[in-house]
Design a protein around this motif. Structure first.
Motif, PDB file in Angstrom:
ATOM      1  N   CYS A  30       1.765  45.083  -4.543  1.00  0.00           N
ATOM      2  CA  CYS A  30       2.493  46.088  -3.771  1.00  0.00           C
ATOM      3  C   CYS A  30       3.148  45.440  -2.556  1.00  0.00           C
ATOM      4  N   GLU A  31       4.184  46.100  -2.080  1.00  0.00           N
ATOM      5  CA  GLU A  31       4.921  45.609  -0.918  1.00  0.00           C
ATOM      6  C   GLU A  31       5.226  46.774   0.012  1.00  0.00           C
ATOM      7  N   TYR A  32       4.985  46.566   1.299  1.00  0.00           N
ATOM      8  CA  TYR A  32       5.221  47.586   2.312  1.00  0.00           C
ATOM      9  C   TYR A  32       6.156  47.018   3.389  1.00  0.00           C
ATOM     10  N   HIS A  33       6.995  47.889   3.925  1.00  0.00           N
ATOM     11  CA  HIS A  33       7.836  47.543   5.067  1.00  0.00           C
ATOM     12  C   HIS A  33       7.506  48.510   6.202  1.00  0.00           C
ATOM     13  N   ARG A  34       6.980  47.968   7.284  1.00  0.00           N
ATOM     14  CA  ARG A  34       6.525  48.794   8.407  1.00  0.00           C
ATOM     15  C   ARG A  34       5.599  49.914   7.932  1.00  0.00           C
ATOM     16  N   SER A  35       4.641  49.543   7.101  1.00  0.00           N
ATOM     17  CA  SER A  35       3.605  50.439   6.573  1.00  0.00           C
ATOM     18  C   SER A  35       4.136  51.501   5.615  1.00  0.00           C
ATOM     19  N   ARG A 281     -25.129  47.800 -36.504  1.00  0.00           N
ATOM     20  CA  ARG A 281     -24.820  48.394 -35.221  1.00  0.00           C
ATOM     21  C   ARG A 281     -23.695  47.649 -34.520  1.00  0.00           C
ATOM     22  N   VAL A 282     -22.909  48.393 -33.729  1.00  0.00           N
ATOM     23  CA  VAL A 282     -21.879  47.799 -32.888  1.00  0.00           C
ATOM     24  C   VAL A 282     -22.132  48.273 -31.466  1.00  0.00           C
ATOM     25  N   SER A 283     -22.428  47.348 -30.579  1.00  0.00           N
ATOM     26  CA  SER A 283     -22.695  47.692 -29.184  1.00  0.00           C
ATOM     27  C   SER A 283     -21.654  47.032 -28.308  1.00  0.00           C
ATOM     28  N   LYS A 284     -21.606  47.450 -27.060  1.00  0.00           N
ATOM     29  CA  LYS A 284     -20.615  46.897 -26.147  1.00  0.00           C
ATOM     30  C   LYS A 284     -21.216  46.655 -24.772  1.00  0.00           C
ATOM     31  N   THR A 285     -20.649  45.693 -24.093  1.00  0.00           N
ATOM     32  CA  THR A 285     -20.876  45.479 -22.665  1.00  0.00           C
ATOM     33  C   THR A 285     -19.498  45.349 -22.026  1.00  0.00           C
ATOM     34  N   VAL A 286     -19.351  45.910 -20.845  1.00  0.00           N
ATOM     35  CA  VAL A 286     -18.052  45.925 -20.180  1.00  0.00           C
ATOM     36  C   VAL A 286     -18.173  45.292 -18.801  1.00  0.00           C
ATOM     37  N   VAL A 287     -17.282  44.349 -18.503  1.00  0.00           N
ATOM     38  CA  VAL A 287     -17.168  43.804 -17.149  1.00  0.00           C
ATOM     39  C   VAL A 287     -15.778  44.150 -16.643  1.00  0.00           C
ATOM     40  N   GLN A 288     -15.705  44.527 -15.380  1.00  0.00           N
ATOM     41  CA  GLN A 288     -14.450  44.993 -14.795  1.00  0.00           C
ATOM     42  C   GLN A 288     -14.155  44.221 -13.514  1.00  0.00           C
ATOM     43  N   ARG A 289     -12.879  44.068 -13.254  1.00  0.00           N
ATOM     44  CA  ARG A 289     -12.455  43.428 -12.013  1.00  0.00           C
ATOM     45  C   ARG A 289     -11.015  43.823 -11.737  1.00  0.00           C
ATOM     46  N   PHE A 290     -10.714  44.048 -10.461  1.00  0.00           N
ATOM     47  CA  PHE A 290      -9.305  44.197 -10.111  1.00  0.00           C
ATOM     48  C   PHE A 290      -8.971  43.277  -8.951  1.00  0.00           C
ATOM     49  N   ARG A 291      -7.720  42.827  -8.950  1.00  0.00           N
ATOM     50  CA  ARG A 291      -7.219  41.944  -7.896  1.00  0.00           C
ATOM     51  C   ARG A 291      -6.057  42.626  -7.194  1.00  0.00           C
ATOM     52  N   VAL A 292      -5.911  42.319  -5.916  1.00  0.00           N
ATOM     53  CA  VAL A 292      -4.883  42.954  -5.087  1.00  0.00           C
ATOM     54  C   VAL A 292      -4.023  41.874  -4.445  1.00  0.00           C
ATOM     55  N   SER A 293      -2.715  42.094  -4.490  1.00  0.00           N
ATOM     56  CA  SER A 293      -1.764  41.259  -3.755  1.00  0.00           C
ATOM     57  C   SER A 293      -0.884  42.216  -2.960  1.00  0.00           C
ATOM     58  N   HIS A 294      -1.104  42.255  -1.649  1.00  0.00           N
ATOM     59  CA  HIS A 294      -0.490  43.251  -0.772  1.00  0.00           C
ATOM     60  C   HIS A 294       0.370  42.526   0.260  1.00  0.00           C
ATOM     61  N   LYS A 295       1.660  42.810   0.235  1.00  0.00           N
ATOM     62  CA  LYS A 295       2.572  42.172   1.176  1.00  0.00           C
ATOM     63  C   LYS A 295       3.057  43.194   2.184  1.00  0.00           C
ATOM     64  N   GLU A 296       3.044  42.800   3.459  1.00  0.00           N
ATOM     65  CA  GLU A 296       3.467  43.671   4.554  1.00  0.00           C
ATOM     66  C   GLU A 296       4.462  42.924   5.434  1.00  0.00           C
ATOM     67  N   SER A 297       5.586  43.552   5.707  1.00  0.00           N
ATOM     68  CA  SER A 297       6.558  42.958   6.627  1.00  0.00           C
ATOM     69  C   SER A 297       6.795  43.910   7.775  1.00  0.00           C
TER      70      SER A 297
END
Length: 299
Positions: A30-35, A281-297
């Motif tokens: 995401c990118e913000y200009h003066r918030s 049987r079919v089982s599952k395990t789930v791992v989650q992650r999110f990354r943020v790239s935040h630009k402010e001018s």
């Protein structure tokens, strides 16, 4: 090169229990200009890793022979069904990896904007290794704000002061980690003269940026810093209007055990010519992650 030699189907009664590991990684840019928000995009990737175990190992004497016939080198893991559920209609585009995935979604699925479901048959060549199977892009209905970046620039005589605050959203599902803050320093400002509080900023003369690293930022917490630079003589004599000086900020971080969208994944048994019988049987395990790239001018 000719066609590969056919692999014999798994013998009857050699049902295998599948443990499907699912890794969901989402990226917010995401990118913000003066918030004020200028652009925002959320993209995600689903990876799978399969581990199988043969069921019904009652006869120890037959173990070696059976394992030789069903080893990963001889027979690939059985296929399985992956259901991709978009409860809130966040997804605007889906792309499956046709090398490992076949879309078997019914024609009636995914017609409505919300509560859509897509079904895939997934077959990977090896066990214990992650393979990318689905990529997706989210629409404008999803606008997460994990962090807020605020900066203020003031000039006074031969000096320039920058106040910076990084705030973690109290609604975040978990703490933010590996926070890096990169602030650009404009021409006419002496980067070597930087003083900052708290200390720890690293000046990179080649890239003309200052880097700060913060190991963790809890939910609702704020990281504040102030830095002072000396303005070079010719710029200081020109008046030093703060509007002429821009210190863009790029903040990056990540959050484990959480995702930005409400995408849900389910797995179930599938059959193929190679594995016509039940795989068990079919089982599952789930791992989650999110990354943020935040630009402010500040312009």
């Amino acid at each position: 090169a000719g066609d590969p030699a056919p692999v014999d189907a798994a013998p009857a009664g050699m049902a295998r229990c599948l443990d499907v590991g699912l890794a969901v990684n989402e990226d917010l840019t995401c990118e913000y200009h003066r918030s004020k928000l200028s652009s925002l995009a959320v993209e995600g990737t689903v990876q799978v890793r399969v581990k199988s175990e043969r069921l019904g190992d009652d006869d120890e004497d037959d173990d070696e022979e059976a394992r030789g016939m069903s080893s990963p080198a001889a027979v690939p893991p059985p296929p399985f069904l992956l259901a991709f559920r978009d409860r809130s209609g966040h997804i605007k585009a889906l792309q499956e990896n046709k090398k490992f995935v076949e879309n078997v979604t019914h024609e009636t699925a995914g017609v409505a904007d919300e509560d859509r479901e897509f079904t895939y048959t997934v077959g990977v060549p090896r066990e214990e290794e992650y393979f990318p199977v689905v990529r997706y892009k989210c629409g404008s209905s999803l606008r997460p704000v994990p962090i807020r970046v605020q900066s203020r620039v003031r000039t006074q005589g031969k000096h320039c002061r920058i106040a910076l605050q990084i705030s973690s959203n109290p609604q975040n599902p978990s703490d933010l980690v590996h926070l890096t803050i990169i602030m650009g320093v404009p021409p006419g400002v002496d980067g070597e003269s930087m003083r900052c509080n708290p200390p720890g900023g690293v000046w990179n003369e080649k890239k003309r940026v200052v880097l700060w690293c913060v190991s963790e930022l809890g939910r609702g917490e704020k990281f504040q810093l102030q830095s002072i630079f000396q303005i070079e003589e010719e710029d200081a004599e020109g008046g030093g209007d703060e509007k002429e000086l821009e210190f863009p900020v790029l903040a990056r971080c990540q959050c484990s055990g959480a995702q930005l969208s409400d995408v849900e994944l389910e797995v179930s048994e599938a059959s193929s010519d190679l594995f016509p019988a039940s795989t068990g049987r079919v089982s599952k395990t789930v791992v989650q992650r999110f990354r943020v790239s935040h630009k402010e001018s500040n312009r």
